[in-house]
Scaffold this motif. Structure first.
Motif, mmCIF file in Angstrom:
data_model
loop_
_atom_site.group_PDB
_atom_site.id
_atom_site.type_symbol
_atom_site.label_atom_id
_atom_site.label_comp_id
_atom_site.label_asym_id
_atom_site.label_seq_id
_atom_site.Cartn_x
_atom_site.Cartn_y
_atom_site.Cartn_z
ATOM 1 N N GLU A 87 -30.012 -61.000 36.143
ATOM 2 C CA GLU A 87 -30.668 -61.420 37.380
ATOM 3 C C GLU A 87 -30.669 -62.944 37.511
ATOM 4 O O GLU A 87 -30.378 -63.492 38.582
ATOM 5 C CB GLU A 87 -32.103 -60.882 37.431
ATOM 6 N N ALA B 277 -27.096 -64.135 38.189
ATOM 7 C CA ALA B 277 -26.658 -63.814 39.550
ATOM 8 C C ALA B 277 -27.333 -64.727 40.570
ATOM 9 O O ALA B 277 -26.703 -65.178 41.539
ATOM 10 C CB ALA B 277 -26.966 -62.352 39.866
ATOM 11 N N HIS B 278 -28.610 -65.022 40.366
ATOM 12 C CA HIS B 278 -29.318 -65.947 41.258
ATOM 13 C C HIS B 278 -28.665 -67.324 41.215
ATOM 14 O O HIS B 278 -28.383 -67.939 42.248
ATOM 15 C CB HIS B 278 -30.788 -66.051 40.853
ATOM 16 N N ALA C 80 -25.204 -67.414 42.963
ATOM 17 C CA ALA C 80 -25.314 -67.432 44.421
ATOM 18 C C ALA C 80 -25.821 -68.783 44.911
ATOM 19 O O ALA C 80 -25.349 -69.309 45.928
ATOM 20 C CB ALA C 80 -26.246 -66.306 44.888
ATOM 21 N N LEU D 224 -25.188 -65.134 50.797
ATOM 22 C CA LEU D 224 -25.608 -65.816 49.576
ATOM 23 C C LEU D 224 -27.126 -65.919 49.486
ATOM 24 O O LEU D 224 -27.712 -65.768 48.408
ATOM 25 C CB LEU D 224 -24.969 -67.202 49.510
ATOM 26 N N ASP E 83 -29.222 -63.837 50.824
ATOM 27 C CA ASP E 83 -29.708 -62.492 50.511
ATOM 28 C C ASP E 83 -29.638 -62.244 49.011
ATOM 29 O O ASP E 83 -30.588 -61.712 48.405
ATOM 30 C CB ASP E 83 -28.877 -61.452 51.258
ATOM 31 N N ALA E 84 -28.521 -62.641 48.386
ATOM 32 C CA ALA E 84 -28.385 -62.477 46.936
ATOM 33 C C ALA E 84 -29.419 -63.320 46.193
ATOM 34 O O ALA E 84 -30.049 -62.854 45.232
ATOM 35 C CB ALA E 84 -26.974 -62.847 46.504
ATOM 36 N N ARG F 135 -32.889 -61.594 46.513
ATOM 37 C CA ARG F 135 -33.034 -60.370 45.721
ATOM 38 C C ARG F 135 -33.147 -60.681 44.235
ATOM 39 O O ARG F 135 -34.033 -60.149 43.540
ATOM 40 C CB ARG F 135 -31.846 -59.443 45.976
ATOM 41 N N HIS F 136 -32.251 -61.532 43.753
ATOM 42 C CA HIS F 136 -32.247 -61.813 42.320
ATOM 43 C C HIS F 136 -33.418 -62.713 41.912
ATOM 44 O O HIS F 136 -33.938 -62.593 40.800
ATOM 45 C CB HIS F 136 -30.919 -62.445 41.916
ATOM 46 N N ARG G 294 -35.815 -64.981 51.943
ATOM 47 C CA ARG G 294 -34.540 -65.006 52.661
ATOM 48 C C ARG G 294 -34.665 -65.829 53.944
ATOM 49 O O ARG G 294 -33.801 -66.674 54.250
ATOM 50 C CB ARG G 294 -34.119 -63.578 52.973
#
Length: 381
Positions: A157, A160-161, A164, A185, A187-188, A191-192, A248
């Motif tokens: 996580e 990935a954050h 992005a 990006l 959004d990613a 989420r992360h 977001r």
């Protein structure tokens, strides 16, 4: 108990070669400065996810020969409740990549996060004595190492954050305002960031419960960990999906400001960790160096007990020069606590006499350049 039973090094830092076996729950290594003790702990730390206890780059890890770093390798054999397994890491032997490679039982590892399913490592080093005087990034890395041990997916996580975020930063810096690309990006990131923050928050809550009970920390002071993060504060009163939506939208609104600043003002990378000395009701930053060391020891002792209960194995504890700011009573309390923990601990120090109370419990070694020999014996490289 997760236990490292064998460590092999090839051209790692100051060690041309090493093949050492460990059988005890505590391993104490004494030697003069420059003997390679910290290098041994760093090698062990590299068998878990991340860049190790020094955060070193690949080119810094190989033993130097005429100014050039040699290809290096670290391998460990582990015994665990699930059986025996081997982890290896090092420079690509074929020279096809400049990235660190990993092997699990001889097979390639797809991602470092996969190692977190098998092994966890937590450390305290002298450099961490200033953890509460310096920037938030060091405290956040410490927090994340603790969280990885509780939730192995946390490493993915965070990565990935950050990936992005780096792509978004690059687009904004280049003035490329593709709204759909940026929205994807963001959004990613949202989420992360929420997933990573939830894991950090869960760790702090569960760790505080263990520290409050005091059974794992012995004579060390009770502490409280606080996650200093707007996302964590939002999660206290809102569902995760609502927090994602809010982040977001905020990232989209911040594009112009973030472009001018050169980075995102919001996200998982803005989190900080606070620690409070509960008996004195005092933030760690206002405590003495010895008290800060004692608080960090409380955290790692409680963490080892928590992870052992939650996952069936505790992380390896790497305690470099841990006795430097502890008086005799605290040293004895530490040894008693380590003896009671379901965790294997590696301790280093310059004075072998400090480790004498561990006789009968610990494997005790004497380190010299290129040599690791049982205490009382001599060896040769």
């Amino acid at each position: 108990m997760l236990r490292l039973t064998r460590l092999r090094l090839t051209d790692f830092r100051s060690w041309p070669t090493l093949d050492a076996g460990f059988g005890a729950p505590v391993v104490a290594i004494a030697g003069e400065n420059g003997a390679g003790k910290t290098n041994l702990l760093e090698a062990i730390s590299l068998l878990a996810p991340g860049r190790g206890l020094r955060g070193a780059r690949m080119g810094e890890l190989g033993r130097r020969d005429d100014g050039a770093a040699r290809p290096w390798a670290v391998a460990g054999r582990f015994a665990s409740p699930a059986g025996t397994f081997d982890i290896g890491t090092g420079a690509d032997p074929d020279g096809a990549s400049d990235r660190r490679v990993f092997r699990l039982d001889g097979q390639p590892v797809r991602a470092q996060a996969d190692l977190a399913e098998r092994v966890a490592v937590v450390w305290l080093t002298p450099q961490m004595d200033r953890l509460f005087q310096e920037g938030a990034s060091g405290r956040r890395r410490f927090l994340d190492r603790l969280a990885w041990a509780l939730e192995p997916g946390h490493a993915r996580e965070v990565a990935a954050h950050d990936n992005a975020m780096a792509q978004r930063n690059r687009l904004l810096a280049e003035g490329r305002g593709d709204a759909r690309w940026l929205a994807g990006l963001e959004d990613a990131m949202a989420r992360h960031a929420v997933a990573a923050t939830a894991a950090r928050r869960a760790l702090a809550l569960r760790l505080n419960a263990v520290m409050a009970a005091g059974t794992a920390t012995g004579a060390f002071p009770a502490a409280r960990m606080d996650l200093l993060c707007p996302i964590a504060a939002a999660l206290e009163g809102q569902p995760a999906l609502a927090v994602e939506d809010g982040l977001r939208a905020a990232l989209a609104a911040d594009r112009r400001r973030d472009a001018a600043a050169g980075g995102a003002a919001r996200g998982a990378h803005r989190a900080d960790m606070g620690l409070t000395h509960l008996p004195k009701d005092q933030p760690a930053a206002m405590c003495s160096t010895g008290e800060q060391k004692a608080l960090l020891i409380s955290v790692v002792l409680a963490h080892a007990a928590l992870i052992a209960e939650a996952r069936g194995f505790a992380p390896l504890l790497l305690l470099d020069e841990v006795a430097a700011h502890l008086d005799q009573a605290r040293r004895e309390a530490l040894f008693e606590a380590l003896a009671a923990l379901p965790a294997q601990s590696f301790l280093t120090g310059t004075d072998a006499e400090v480790f004498r109370p561990l006789a009968g419990l610990a494997d005790r070694f004497r380190a010299a350049p290129g040599i690791l020999a049982p205490e009382g014996e001599s060896g040769s490289p």
